[in-house]
Write an enzyme that holds these catalytic residues in place. Structure first.
Site, mmCIF file in Angstrom:
data_model
loop_
_atom_site.group_PDB
_atom_site.id
_atom_site.type_symbol
_atom_site.label_atom_id
_atom_site.label_comp_id
_atom_site.label_asym_id
_atom_site.label_seq_id
_atom_site.Cartn_x
_atom_site.Cartn_y
_atom_site.Cartn_z
ATOM 1 N N GLY B 325 0.830 -1.198 0.000
ATOM 2 C CA GLY B 325 0.000 0.000 0.000
ATOM 3 C C GLY B 325 0.867 1.251 0.000
ATOM 4 C CB SER B 326 0.096 4.653 1.140
ATOM 5 O OG SER B 326 -1.114 4.663 0.441
ATOM 6 C CB THR B 327 4.130 1.443 3.693
ATOM 7 O OG1 THR B 327 3.983 0.228 2.950
ATOM 8 C CG2 THR B 327 3.094 1.464 4.807
ATOM 9 C CG PHE B 328 6.072 0.531 -2.679
ATOM 10 C CD1 PHE B 328 7.308 -0.049 -2.388
ATOM 11 C CD2 PHE B 328 5.765 0.786 -4.008
ATOM 12 C CE1 PHE B 328 8.191 -0.366 -3.403
ATOM 13 C CE2 PHE B 328 6.656 0.460 -5.027
ATOM 14 C CZ PHE B 328 7.868 -0.120 -4.715
ATOM 15 C CE LYS B 329 0.452 6.525 -2.163
ATOM 16 N NZ LYS B 329 -0.728 7.096 -1.477
#
Lengths: 382, 633
Positions: B325-329
């Protein structure tokens, strides 16, 4: 004694007879038996119970019987030879009818105080009967084939019954005792050759009639490794006990094979194994030496006797004793098949002890009465 | 008369001759016996002596005590407890059933116990003890001991059983021990394995360190008789006890974290030291009781564990693979800065959605965020910004950065069962799906959706590598196996510019510590313990056009299985970062609402524990009783 008129000239007083008894033989018998007591003591892990104590009692009973028999005139025994043979023969038949089933074979009659094995006693009475038959026989007589029919019947009638029990070992011993007396009586060698030859030819046929367990024993003997947990196990463990005893043995009461129960039947058939394990080759050869001394006594008594009956009885009994020793020891060392023959005076067992003691009694009687004169029928006819 | 005498002499001579022949034969036969004796007792004596010893001596193995497993402070996590077993010797007990009747009055015996004993009766030798019941309590032991005179043949035997004092908390990391299987027995040379009742590590670190923990067998020489009854002990050689294994885990922290996770149906968390890679907590919820396994779990209990859809037997911290999810951003931002496709101040306008190749890609925020630079995009987790950046970057450069930070391959943690996750790129897709890569997929994967998969441990490693200034730290959970601990702090540089990394971390700071950040509510307020982080909510279902038109359903309205996974990655403190933490709550909803508070609590607890220990250590160092000068001992 009136019916057995012995003639005053040949009767000895009791004192004379006692003096004539070979006390050195009696001592030797006691020594050998004592070795047996020691081994039975060891077999019970250092206890007199259950075997050694009872064996001592039996031996004492046997001793009394032996001395009593020794003091009875040999001519009486000659007179009684056929009746005794007849009685034991009837007992053998009785075994067939009422005998207890023991170890897969009918061998015993329970007489209450003793479990009688008539086949053991038959070894003695057969000797007596054959000795009586050949006592009066000249060499010409023994040369005639029809003359041999009756003694052959005397041998093979009980052999047949013992075979039916079935007990191959004892029947063979009976045949061999009979053969020995035939041989000593002067039967021609070619006749033996003929019989042995025909027996060899008959082996395949006999094989057909043998019981499975007997076949197995022979096969196991031929290849013990083939059956490491069955019959082969006994012999393998016995050989291990012998071998691990080494030259001097593991010491009294220290045999591991016997005391840890790897050795089967250590108080009966395999008692010599135990002796060899605990006392090594030195002890085993020493013991064989003692036994050979017993045999030597038998030979000497036989040869020194002045009547044919005594000679044949003494030598026949000696052969019997030898057969016990050889078959037992050879079996437990893996030289011959397992045939379940005890080692007399040493093995725990009633009948064998008594039978052997009776035999020694007769042997002593032959010795005591070695110089009596005897007619063809056993009574002085001068 | 004379002739009769002559005949007798002739007969006697023949008899004497033949007696000598007979005697000679007997002498020969006895000689054969003596020769046989010589062969057996002299020539073959050595061989038979050996065979007799083989017969007599039975070699028994003594199982060594299994090594302990302790945490970084020496708190025992796996130890050996005494296990009282009631044994019965059949030949002394007499009637087994009557004896069991009598015993059941002292110790409750179940139907199953009795059936098992009766089953074992014919299989056990009459003098060999058979187990009636295991794991007796003290009261039961004393009840038996008290009645010993009335219970012939019954005895209490003390054995050892593996115990896990922390139970569920440590189950996934430690694993458990169990009886040796047929396959394991064949694959090993160790004689210990063939011991009845011997247990080996079946899972977790018990399995990974099994050889060290197992120790070496001792031997006992017993004299036995023909039926196998022991007569006496001849000699005894004690074995080598198993080695003690010290972990980097902090039992207190792990316990705390596990409790925190238990508030949710299914969750996992990892805390690791950003410089050494030592893992302080590795939690997976729901869990199971390893003590049950060590004693031999019942069929029903095991089936229940297997059937549970929340997967209590799976160690989700290392084997659970989730879209990050957004942690990958964070990594997409870093890759963009490194590649120079955008500057930190470059703005992208977010107006709810973006069109690409005829498809429409939505931001999570209906109506859009407006103009976003990198800091704001991270802080608000704007999807449109990252769509645009990733479109410029391309999947290859994103994937490459992901791999440099440890995603897409196993981290190499000693705990067995780790999975590799997935970092997709064009090559992967052609190889596995036999399809070309579409640009739209780059967009989806840039926000940690699509094919992207990562384990919580990988996310923690990724965070640690950012926190330590871009060094490729690798995680480990074993501090030492009865050896000195050499903490490794030097790791190869990943090769990213420190200023770029600082910009990303600045964005993560915005997420937690700036008003409006997605995790502002979960910030740490204790001075010096503040954390930075990044939220993530990964979708597990496809949102249809029709649903968008009528309004996306809220997580609370969905069945549990269809709700988003809640994620949060973080590290603390901001100055000189020490601990990285990754939390995932399966189907927990939003990362900011569900995962961030847990991470906050764990990181705070972690630092508080440190502080408390430092105080205790200080007090211990200060001499309690000053030694008077001049007094020498």
């Amino acid at each position: 004694m009136s019916s057995l008129d012995l003639g005053a000239a040949d009767t000895m007083s009791l004192g004379e007879k006692l003096a004539q008894i070979s006390w050195s033989l009696v001592l030797l018998i006691c020594v050998v038996a004592s070795v047996g007591f020691a081994m039975l003591y060891s077999a019970a892990n250092g206890n007199f119970d259950p075997w050694a104590s009872r064996q001592i009692v039996r031996f004492c009973v046997g001793m009394v019987m032996m001395l009593t028999i020794a003091l009875v005139d040999i001519r009486v025994w000659m007179k009684l030879a056929y009746p005794l043979y007849g009685i034991v023969f009837l007992l053998l038949i009785a075994v067939e009818l009422v005998g207890d089933v023991g170890k897969g074979a009918q061998r015993w009659i329970d007489l209450g105080f003793i479990q009688l094995q008539p086949s053991e006693v038959m070894k003695v009475t057969l000797t007596l009967a054959l000795a009586r038959y050949f006592h009066g026989a000249t060499l010409e007589d023994t040369g005639r084939i029809p003359f041999l029919f009756i003694p052959l019947l005397i041998i093979f009638a009980p052999v047949g019954l013992v075979l039916m029990q079935p007990n191959l070992g004892t029947s063979l011993i009976l045949v061999m005792i009979g053969g020995a007396i035939f041989f000593l009586s002067g039967v021609r060698l070619w006749k033996f050759g003929l019989v042995i030859g025909s027996v060899l030819a008959a082996i395949p046929i006999i094989w057909q009639f043998m019981h499975d367990y007997q076949k197995r024993r022979v096969l196991t003997f031929l290849d013990p490794e083939n059956d490491p947990l069955g019959m082969g196990y006994h012999i393998t463990q016995s050989k291990i006990a012998f071998g691990s005893g080494g030259l001097f043995g593991k010491g009294f009461l220290m045999g591991t094979q016997s005391h840890l129960n790897f050795l089967p039947e250590k108080q009966t058939d395999f008692i010599f194994t135990m002796l060899a394990e605990e006392f090594g080759m030195v002890g085993a050869v020493g013991f064989l030496g003692l036994y050979c001394l017993l045999l030597l006594f038998g030979f000497v008594i036989g040869l020194r006797c002045r009547h044919q009956f005594g000679r044949l009885v003494a030598l026949g009994l000696t052969v019997n004793l030898f057969l016990y020793l050889f078959i037992n020891v050879a079996m437990i060392m893996g030289l011959i098949p397992v045939v379940g023959v005890p080692l007399p005076l040493i093995s725990y067992g009633g009948t064998a002890t008594l039978a052997v003691m009776i035999g020694f009694g007769l042997l002593l009687s032959v010795h005591v009465h070695r110089d009596v004169r005897m007619s063809k029928r056993g009574i002085t006819d001068f | 008369m004379l002739s009769s005498f002559d005949r007798d002499t002739e007969r006697q001579r023949l008899l004497t001759r033949r007696t000598l022949v007979l005697g000679g034969m007997q002498a020969a036969a006895v000689s054969a016996l003596v020769a046989r004796l010589y062969y057996l007792q002299i020539l073959e004596a050595d061989r038979y002596t050996m065979l007799a010893e083989d017969n007599r001596i039975s070699l028994r193995l003594l199982s060594p005590p299994r090594g302990l497993i302790v945490d970084r402070y020496g708190v025992p996590l796996a130890l050996n407890e005494q296990n009282f077993r009631m044994m019965m010797v059949r030949e002394q007990a007499g009637d087994v059933e009557a004896m069991l009747q009598r015993l059941s009055k002292l110790v409750p015996l179940t139907e199953l116990d009795i059936r098992r004993v009766m089953r074992d009766v014919p299989r056990t030798r009459p003098f060999a003890p058979l187990t009636v019941k295991e794991n007796l309590s003290w009261d039961q032991v004393s009840a038996i001991e008290l009645n010993t005179p009335d219970l012939p043949g019954v005895s209490i035997e003390v054995g050892q059983v593996r115990a896990y004092p922390f139970g569920e908390t440590m189950a996934h990391v430690l694993g458990y021990v169990g009886v040796v299987s047929e396959k394991e027995l064949q694959g090993s040379e160790d004689p210990l394995l063939s011991l009845p009742g011997f247990r080996i590590g079946k899972n977790g670190l018990e399995k990974a360190h099994d050889l060290a923990l197992r120790g070496q067998a001792g031997t006992q020489q017993l004299e036995v008789n023909a039926v196998g009854r022991v007569v006496r002990e001849l000699s005894r050689q004690e074995g080598q006890p198993g080695k003690q294994v010290t972990l980097t885990l902090d039992a207190k922290l792990q316990h705390y974290a596990q409790q925190r996770l238990q508030e949710h149906p299914s969750a996992a968390a990892v805390v690791m030291d950003v410089r050494s890679g030592g893992v302080l907590a590795l939690c997976s919820n729901p869990s199971f009781d390893p003590n049950q396994f060590a004693m031999g779990i019942g069929y029903d209990a095991y089936q229940a564990l297997l059937a549970d859809e929340r997967g209590p037997l799976t160690n989700k911290a290392i084997a659970g693979q989730y879209p990050p999810g957004s942690t990958f951003k964070c990594l997409v931002a870093l890759a963009a800065l490194e590649a120079g496709v955008v500057s930190a101040e470059h703005r992208v306008y977010c107006n709810d959605h973006m069109e690409l190749g005829g498809h429409r890609f939505h931001c999570w925020k209906k109506g859009g965020h407006g103009a976003m630079n990198m800091h704001d995009a991270l802080k608000h987790s704007c999807d449109i910004y990252f769509y645009e950046v990733s479109r410029r970057l391309g999947i290859e450069r994103i994937a490459e950065m992901a791999r440099r930070f440890g995603l897409g391959s196993k981290t190499g943690l000693e705990v067995p069962g780790e999975r590799a996750g997935l970092v997709p790129d064009g090559k992967w897709k052609r190889a596995t799906l036999k399809e070309p890569w579409y640009d739209g997929e780059t967009l989806i994967n840039s926000i940690g959706q699509g094919y992207m998969l990562a384990t919580p441990l990988q996310l923690a490693v990724m965070t640690a590598r950012m926190a330590n200034g871009g060094y490729a730290v690798e995680p480990h959970v074993t501090k030492s196996v009865e050896s000195a601990y050499e903490e490794r702090t030097v790791w190869p540089a990943i090769g990213v510019k420190p200023e770029n990394l600082r910009l990303v971390i600045d964005g993560m700071n915005g997420v937690v510590n700036e008003q409006g950040g997605t995790a502002y509510a979960s910030r740490i307020t204790q001075v010096g313990m503040e954390m930075v982080g990044k939220t993530g909510s990964s979708q597990v279902r496809r949102i249809t056009m029709a649903e968008r038109a009528t309004g996306v359903r809220k997580n609370e309205d969905l069945p549990w299985k269809e709700r988003d996974h809640a994620l949060f990655i973080s590290f603390a403190p901001i100055q000189n970062p020490k601990y990285a933490c990754a939390v995932i709550v399966e189907h927990g909803g939003g990362g900011s609402k569900v995962a961030a508070p847990i991470a906050r609590d764990i990181l705070l607890e972690c630092q508080m524990l440190d502080a408390a220990r430092a105080t205790v250590a200080q007090q211990a160092e200060a001499p309690a009783e000053p030694v008077a000068p001049g007094t020498k001992r």
